[in-house]
Design a protein around this motif. Sequence first.
Motif, PDB file in Angstrom:
ATOM      1  N   ASP A 246       0.845  -1.186   0.000  1.00  0.00           N
ATOM      2  CA  ASP A 246       0.000   0.000   0.000  1.00  0.00           C
ATOM      3  C   ASP A 246       0.883   1.240   0.000  1.00  0.00           C
ATOM      4  N   THR A 247       0.783   2.040  -1.026  1.00  0.00           N
ATOM      5  CA  THR A 247       1.646   3.219  -1.137  1.00  0.00           C
ATOM      6  C   THR A 247       0.941   4.478  -0.651  1.00  0.00           C
ATOM      7  N   ALA A 248      -0.218   4.321  -0.046  1.00  0.00           N
ATOM      8  CA  ALA A 248      -0.964   5.495   0.428  1.00  0.00           C
ATOM      9  C   ALA A 248      -0.157   6.247   1.473  1.00  0.00           C
ATOM     10  N   ASP A 249      -0.339   7.531   1.462  1.00  0.00           N
ATOM     11  CA  ASP A 249       0.331   8.390   2.437  1.00  0.00           C
ATOM     12  C   ASP A 249      -0.105   8.005   3.839  1.00  0.00           C
ATOM     13  N   ILE A 250       0.862   7.725   4.725  1.00  0.00           N
ATOM     14  CA  ILE A 250       0.497   7.300   6.068  1.00  0.00           C
ATOM     15  C   ILE A 250      -0.265   8.390   6.803  1.00  0.00           C
ATOM     16  N   ARG A 251      -0.027   9.647   6.466  1.00  0.00           N
ATOM     17  CA  ARG A 251      -0.736  10.702   7.166  1.00  0.00           C
ATOM     18  C   ARG A 251      -2.197  10.790   6.725  1.00  0.00           C
ATOM     19  N   SER A 252      -2.535  10.194   5.559  1.00  0.00           N
ATOM     20  CA  SER A 252      -3.925  10.205   5.134  1.00  0.00           C
ATOM     21  C   SER A 252      -4.760   9.270   5.995  1.00  0.00           C
ATOM     22  N   LYS A 253      -4.109   8.439   6.831  1.00  0.00           N
ATOM     23  CA  LYS A 253      -4.825   7.512   7.692  1.00  0.00           C
ATOM     24  C   LYS A 253      -5.146   8.131   9.054  1.00  0.00           C
ATOM     25  N   ARG A 254      -4.887   9.413   9.216  1.00  0.00           N
ATOM     26  CA  ARG A 254      -5.152  10.021  10.498  1.00  0.00           C
ATOM     27  C   ARG A 254      -6.657  10.171  10.727  1.00  0.00           C
ATOM     28  N   PRO A 255      -7.155  10.102  11.972  1.00  0.00           N
ATOM     29  CA  PRO A 255      -6.321   9.955  13.149  1.00  0.00           C
ATOM     30  C   PRO A 255      -5.634   8.600  13.209  1.00  0.00           C
ATOM     31  N   PRO A 256      -4.394   8.567  13.693  1.00  0.00           N
ATOM     32  CA  PRO A 256      -3.633   7.334  13.705  1.00  0.00           C
ATOM     33  C   PRO A 256      -4.296   6.289  14.573  1.00  0.00           C
ATOM     34  N   GLU A 257      -3.969   5.032  14.315  1.00  0.00           N
ATOM     35  CA  GLU A 257      -4.577   3.940  15.053  1.00  0.00           C
ATOM     36  C   GLU A 257      -4.125   3.928  16.505  1.00  0.00           C
ATOM     37  N   GLU A 258      -2.983   4.509  16.762  1.00  0.00           N
ATOM     38  CA  GLU A 258      -2.457   4.488  18.116  1.00  0.00           C
ATOM     39  C   GLU A 258      -1.997   5.875  18.539  1.00  0.00           C
ATOM     40  N   LEU A 259      -2.203   6.146  19.815  1.00  0.00           N
ATOM     41  CA  LEU A 259      -1.645   7.333  20.431  1.00  0.00           C
ATOM     42  C   LEU A 259      -0.275   6.988  20.988  1.00  0.00           C
ATOM     43  N   PRO A 260       0.505   7.982  21.383  1.00  0.00           N
ATOM     44  CA  PRO A 260       1.736   7.664  22.104  1.00  0.00           C
ATOM     45  C   PRO A 260       1.430   6.717  23.256  1.00  0.00           C
ATOM     46  N   THR A 261       2.261   5.713  23.424  1.00  0.00           N
ATOM     47  CA  THR A 261       1.976   4.682  24.424  1.00  0.00           C
ATOM     48  C   THR A 261       2.136   5.171  25.846  1.00  0.00           C
ATOM     49  N   GLY A 262       2.851   6.250  26.046  1.00  0.00           N
ATOM     50  CA  GLY A 262       3.038   6.783  27.389  1.00  0.00           C
ATOM     51  C   GLY A 262       2.597   8.228  27.465  1.00  0.00           C
ATOM     52  N   VAL A 263       1.974   8.592  28.582  1.00  0.00           N
ATOM     53  CA  VAL A 263       1.513   9.963  28.742  1.00  0.00           C
ATOM     54  C   VAL A 263       2.686  10.926  28.842  1.00  0.00           C
ATOM     55  N   ASP A 264       3.871  10.432  29.190  1.00  0.00           N
ATOM     56  CA  ASP A 264       5.036  11.307  29.259  1.00  0.00           C
ATOM     57  C   ASP A 264       5.372  11.876  27.885  1.00  0.00           C
ATOM     58  N   GLU A 265       5.411  11.026  26.864  1.00  0.00           N
ATOM     59  CA  GLU A 265       5.695  11.502  25.508  1.00  0.00           C
ATOM     60  C   GLU A 265       4.498  12.250  24.930  1.00  0.00           C
ATOM     61  N   HIS A 266       3.299  11.791  25.230  1.00  0.00           N
ATOM     62  CA  HIS A 266       2.088  12.444  24.740  1.00  0.00           C
ATOM     63  C   HIS A 266       2.050  13.906  25.192  1.00  0.00           C
ATOM     64  N   ALA A 267       2.264  14.127  26.489  1.00  0.00           N
ATOM     65  CA  ALA A 267       2.231  15.484  27.022  1.00  0.00           C
ATOM     66  C   ALA A 267       3.356  16.338  26.458  1.00  0.00           C
ATOM     67  N   LYS A 268       4.512  15.742  26.281  1.00  0.00           N
ATOM     68  CA  LYS A 268       5.653  16.488  25.737  1.00  0.00           C
ATOM     69  C   LYS A 268       5.358  16.964  24.319  1.00  0.00           C
ATOM     70  N   LEU A 269       4.781  16.100  23.498  1.00  0.00           N
ATOM     71  CA  LEU A 269       4.431  16.485  22.133  1.00  0.00           C
ATOM     72  C   LEU A 269       3.406  17.617  22.125  1.00  0.00           C
ATOM     73  N   MET A 270       2.405  17.528  22.982  1.00  0.00           N
ATOM     74  CA  MET A 270       1.396  18.575  23.029  1.00  0.00           C
ATOM     75  C   MET A 270       2.015  19.907  23.464  1.00  0.00           C
ATOM     76  N   CYS A 271       2.951  19.866  24.394  1.00  0.00           N
ATOM     77  CA  CYS A 271       3.638  21.087  24.808  1.00  0.00           C
ATOM     78  C   CYS A 271       4.460  21.668  23.655  1.00  0.00           C
ATOM     79  N   ASP A 272       5.113  20.814  22.884  1.00  0.00           N
ATOM     80  CA  ASP A 272       5.869  21.268  21.718  1.00  0.00           C
ATOM     81  C   ASP A 272       4.955  21.969  20.715  1.00  0.00           C
TER      82      ASP A 272
END
Length: 425
Positions: A246-272
């Motif tokens: 499948d050559t489809a753009d991976i970003r076209s599948k958003r929202p992604p099937e998975e969120l960051p597995t840890g709230v530590d990285e999730h919160a850091k990304l949102m702050c960024d």
Amino acid sequence: METQPVPNRRIVLRSISATMALPWLESAKLFGVEEKKDIPKRFGFLFFGDGIHPPEWWAKGSGQKMELGPAFETLGAVKGKLNVINGLEHSGGFCGGHAQGAAGILTGQRPLRGREIRAATSMDQVLAQKLGDKTAISSLVLSCERAVSGFHESGNSMMYASHVSWASPVSPIPPELYPAMAFDSLFESRGSRSQISILDHVGQQLKDVSRKVSVSDRAKLDEYATSVREVEKRLERFTASPAQGDTADIRSKRPPEELPTGVDEHAKLMCDIIAMAFQADRTRIATLLLTNNLSGQIYPFLGLRNDHHSFSHSWQGQDFAAITRFWVGRYAYLLEKLDSMQEGEGTVLDNSCILLANEQWTAHSSPKHPLLMAGSLGGSIETARTLDFENSKNRKMCGLYLNLMERMGVKLPAFGDATEAHQGV
């Protein structure tokens, strides 16, 4: 390259698939973009629920002699731009019940129990309604925990436990949970790319700008581009991979099937994402719900195996102390990020006011709200202070909100339970 029309007055790079606004540049006039004389002011609000660990939540003194308790150990680098506020409250103590706290923290009004949903317009959305037309995005409303439906045993809608931003008394704003979606909205990504960076879409335009600006602006652009690409790389780890062949753009599948597995990285990304949005003036108002009330967040990276709410009932213990320190640490991460972004003669943090609040002091107790405030809103707020209002005649948190809104150019006769701006801040 096109320029964003007034009132944004920033250099904006455009392609078919993406838009990239640049940070404040002293050389902007070279491109026919006249920067406003007054650098914009921003408001950010971070919330985590279910109380704190009080023995470590303290500060004393001011200026260079200001001392911070163990809960604030990560704030040392920005201590000079911090105010620790003690003793403010919402009248009636209604935030003491878990199921009403999030909805009440930025409104100062008790939500209605029963089947009818009714809270109040939140302070961030008052600002967004008054000032939001000055930027591409009126406000960012983000979350690190899924919203909850149904009703609590107290008779309150669980919407009150998982929404801090309310556009009207009956309209909570659904927070964006997926960092990738928040990132794409920030850059107006169209989702038609083939795993290509935002920077690749506007790369030649960015090079053209870099060649013409001052040395200091060039360094700022390099730093900004590096930050954007670093966030993109981290987001790619949480985006669903296309099936074999499948050559489809991976970003076209958003929202992604998975969120960051840890709230530590999730919160850091949102702050960024908040930091980039403020730096490029895509928005001037942002809220981030770090945990719901009655939160189910888990913290295996802290060595903890139970959920957040369960630990809150043992608020005296070191397990809950570690959770409190963690969330203050994520707040510190955002502050340091903003303080590293040069803007005029100061930093983006200097031109912002960023609050961190909790609805309760301890589980099921809200005699006062834990509250930190950083940034000086362009020099209008004195910082590096410990402010204690516990024995004051005016302890209304909404008085602080009136004060902050007025400093941002929105003067109201009343808000929540307050009819006058708090003069002690």
